[in-house]
Design an enzyme around this catalytic site. Sequence first.
Site, short mmCIF file in Angstrom:
data_model
loop_
_atom_site.label_atom_id
_atom_site.label_comp_id
_atom_site.label_asym_id
_atom_site.label_seq_id
_atom_site.Cartn_x
_atom_site.Cartn_y
_atom_site.Cartn_z
N LYS A 195 -7.72 -9.65 9.66
CA LYS A 195 -6.91 -10.09 8.74
C LYS A 195 -5.56 -9.51 8.76
O LYS A 195 -5.68 -8.15 8.36
CB LYS A 195 -7.57 -9.85 7.10
CG LYS A 195 -7.21 -10.65 6.12
CD LYS A 195 -5.67 -10.52 5.84
CE LYS A 195 -5.17 -9.41 5.11
NZ LYS A 195 -3.81 -9.41 4.88
N SER A 248 -2.57 1.57 3.63
CA SER A 248 -2.23 2.81 2.66
C SER A 248 -3.61 3.36 2.36
O SER A 248 -4.57 2.83 2.00
CB SER A 248 -1.47 2.18 1.40
OG SER A 248 -2.34 1.14 0.73
N GLU A 269 -8.09 4.25 8.57
CA GLU A 269 -6.85 4.95 9.35
C GLU A 269 -5.85 4.71 8.22
O GLU A 269 -5.15 3.80 7.95
CB GLU A 269 -6.54 4.53 10.58
CG GLU A 269 -5.98 5.51 11.46
CD GLU A 269 -4.22 5.21 11.40
OE1 GLU A 269 -3.74 6.08 10.70
OE2 GLU A 269 -3.56 4.50 12.22
N CYS A 303 2.53 5.68 10.58
CA CYS A 303 1.46 6.65 9.55
C CYS A 303 1.62 8.23 10.17
O CYS A 303 1.27 8.83 9.51
CB CYS A 303 0.16 6.13 9.79
SG CYS A 303 -0.37 5.77 11.55
P1 NAI Z 1 -1.51 -2.19 2.14
O1 NAI Z 1 -2.37 -0.80 2.65
O2 NAI Z 1 -1.52 -2.73 0.90
O3 NAI Z 1 -1.66 -3.22 3.35
C1 NAI Z 1 -2.40 -3.17 4.46
C2 NAI Z 1 -3.32 -4.29 4.54
O4 NAI Z 1 -4.44 -4.13 3.49
C3 NAI Z 1 -3.02 -5.40 4.66
O5 NAI Z 1 -3.38 -6.40 5.70
C4 NAI Z 1 -2.90 -5.93 3.26
O6 NAI Z 1 -3.18 -7.41 3.11
C5 NAI Z 1 -4.36 -5.43 2.93
N1 NAI Z 1 -4.95 -5.31 1.77
C6 NAI Z 1 -4.02 -5.17 0.55
N2 NAI Z 1 -4.88 -4.69 -0.48
C7 NAI Z 1 -6.10 -5.00 -0.04
C8 NAI Z 1 -7.38 -4.80 -0.75
N3 NAI Z 1 -7.43 -4.67 -1.99
N4 NAI Z 1 -8.54 -5.13 -0.13
C9 NAI Z 1 -8.28 -5.30 1.18
N5 NAI Z 1 -7.23 -5.33 2.10
C10 NAI Z 1 -6.10 -5.37 1.25
O7 NAI Z 1 0.23 -1.62 2.72
P2 NAI Z 1 1.37 -2.05 2.23
O8 NAI Z 1 1.26 -2.57 0.55
O9 NAI Z 1 1.86 -2.94 3.20
O10 NAI Z 1 2.25 -0.69 2.16
C11 NAI Z 1 2.49 0.17 1.18
C12 NAI Z 1 2.45 1.49 1.50
O11 NAI Z 1 1.26 1.67 2.40
C13 NAI Z 1 3.57 1.89 2.55
O12 NAI Z 1 4.75 2.19 1.95
C14 NAI Z 1 3.05 3.13 3.34
O13 NAI Z 1 3.20 3.92 2.85
C15 NAI Z 1 1.52 2.77 3.49
N6 NAI Z 1 1.31 2.15 4.72
C16 NAI Z 1 0.63 2.79 5.77
C17 NAI Z 1 0.28 2.40 6.79
C18 NAI Z 1 -0.10 3.21 8.00
O14 NAI Z 1 -0.34 2.87 8.99
N7 NAI Z 1 -1.33 4.41 7.56
C19 NAI Z 1 0.37 0.88 7.24
C20 NAI Z 1 1.03 0.20 6.20
C21 NAI Z 1 1.46 0.87 4.84
#
Ligand code: NAI
Length: 497
Positions: A195, A248, A269, A303
């Site tokens: 996904k 996140s 991660e 990250c």
């Molecule tokens: P997110 O954690 O919401 O999204 C990451 C992935 O998870 C996407 O594919 C999303 O569609 C999916 N997702 C969202 N809600 C879900 C759920 N309940 N169950 C399963 N999958 C789900 O991150 P988002 O909203 O894009 O970014 C928010 C913050 O997260 C950023 O500002 C940053 O601080 C952090 N982040 C950290 C990352 C890292 O590499 N550690 C990468 C992206 C975001």
Amino acid sequence: MTIAQAVHDRADAFVRSPHKLLIGGRWIEAAAGETFATVDPATEKVLAEVGRGRAEDVDRAVRAARAAFADGSPWRRMTPSARGRLLWRIGDLLEEHVDELAMLETLDNGKPYTIALGDVRGAADLFRYMAGWPTKIEGATVPISSLAMPGEYLAYTQREPVGVVGQIIPWNYPLLMASWKLAPALACGCTVVLKPAEQTPLTALRLGQLLQEAGLPDGVVNIVTGFGDTGAALTAHADVDKVAFTGSTEVGKKIVEAAAGNLKRLTLELGGKSPIVVHADADLENAAVHAAGAIFYNQGQSCTAGSLLYVHRSVFDDVVGRVAEEAARLKVAPGTDPGADLGPLVSHEQFAKVLGYVDSGRAQGAEVVVGGHRVGDRGFFVEPTVLTNTTPGMSVVREEIFGPVVCAMPFDSLEEIVASANDTRFGLAAGVFTRDLSKAHRTARLLRAGTVWINTTYHVFDAAMPFGGYKESGWGREMGSQVLDNYLETKSVVTAL
Ligand code: NAI
Ligand code: MG
């Protein structure tokens, strides 16, 4: 460097093609016929419409992955050697299409084309590293001491693929994250439902075509594009054996809850708030250049971003001055501009979030040494920003900003700096700069972080080097030989002779 027109043309041709879901080896529309728009963050214009998968599509994809995993399927009958050659071929195909994939990534994510090229090469490298593993996944014979029939047993372990894996990835390194997830899962013989992030689905879909071209059997990798609800359906699905997630910390915790249903295996991660420690005896120019790179690379959307800069008080002004100079020098421009050092942030949401953090820092008394504003009036561009006068309680110091914003703070002693650097709920990465060998390794030992870089740039990743976090930065390690454990079960077999 200039980017050849042919590269733009190849990427455009893919952008304009239909973007469906990959299920069971076929490209099909979402069951409900829905689509969503993916946006070019440099122009704020819609790039393409992409299939919006829902729970029903996830269910179909999981069934396809389960069928592809069945005993006797082409995938299960493929020899380890053939699986290795297939992975190598995928690496070669990524390399062959490096320009087109990098341009697609730039258009969808915003990142500079030069950085995107590095991402694609890193992805190719990982597939090739993993190509060596299928022939080396071994069990052991075990000398057991059972007294029932002493000495009359043959006992051995064998390692088996964990089964159907759900993989949920973020938007900051879209193709690279897809590869970090897929390559080890395939090396271990699993089947996958991937996904991609809703902000950046395009390179994963193009990769899906390349997997088919490489000869991956139908249903081994299924790709369902969509939003968080799509990811949630995958994590909750009772026939998924394992979920691997990057994103996140907040969503990571939801995934832990959802996975409890069938106790699926889980690797996570997650976020970070990673410190860089510059001791007084460091090569200050080297430290400043790498400290700037640690936070500004990929617009700070890593990250591991080095978002906390701790500098010994005696050299604080010097180092912060150099980092600020570097910040002012960096070119913020569309990723398609070959001279761009930073492109736009990925989305309006991230753009508003990052500028909101800068404002909150200002309101709480932080000083903006350089940056702090939007660049231009179209696209999600933010200036590289250096904050000083920040204190441990401020949200800019405690929370992951995920943008080009660093908080610089002075310190006096090693004990003090280790305590400050460890005073975070995260533990993903850290950097240390000093010419004193024992101080370098002492600091590295005391920091509670999954990766420590000494006297070198952040973002040195390698297919052979495990990567992951302490504390709320996650569970498990990716890459290296250690990642294989994430995708394998161990079976113990005991035979009476
Ligand atoms: P997110 O954690 O919401 O999204 C990451 C992935 O998870 C996407 O594919 C999303 O569609 C999916 N997702 C969202 N809600 C879900 C759920 N309940 N169950 C399963 N999958 C789900 O991150 P988002 O909203 O894009 O970014 C928010 C913050 O997260 C950023 O500002 C940053 O601080 C952090 N982040 C950290 C990352 C890292 O590499 N550690 C990468 C992206 C975001
Ligand atoms: Mg989210």
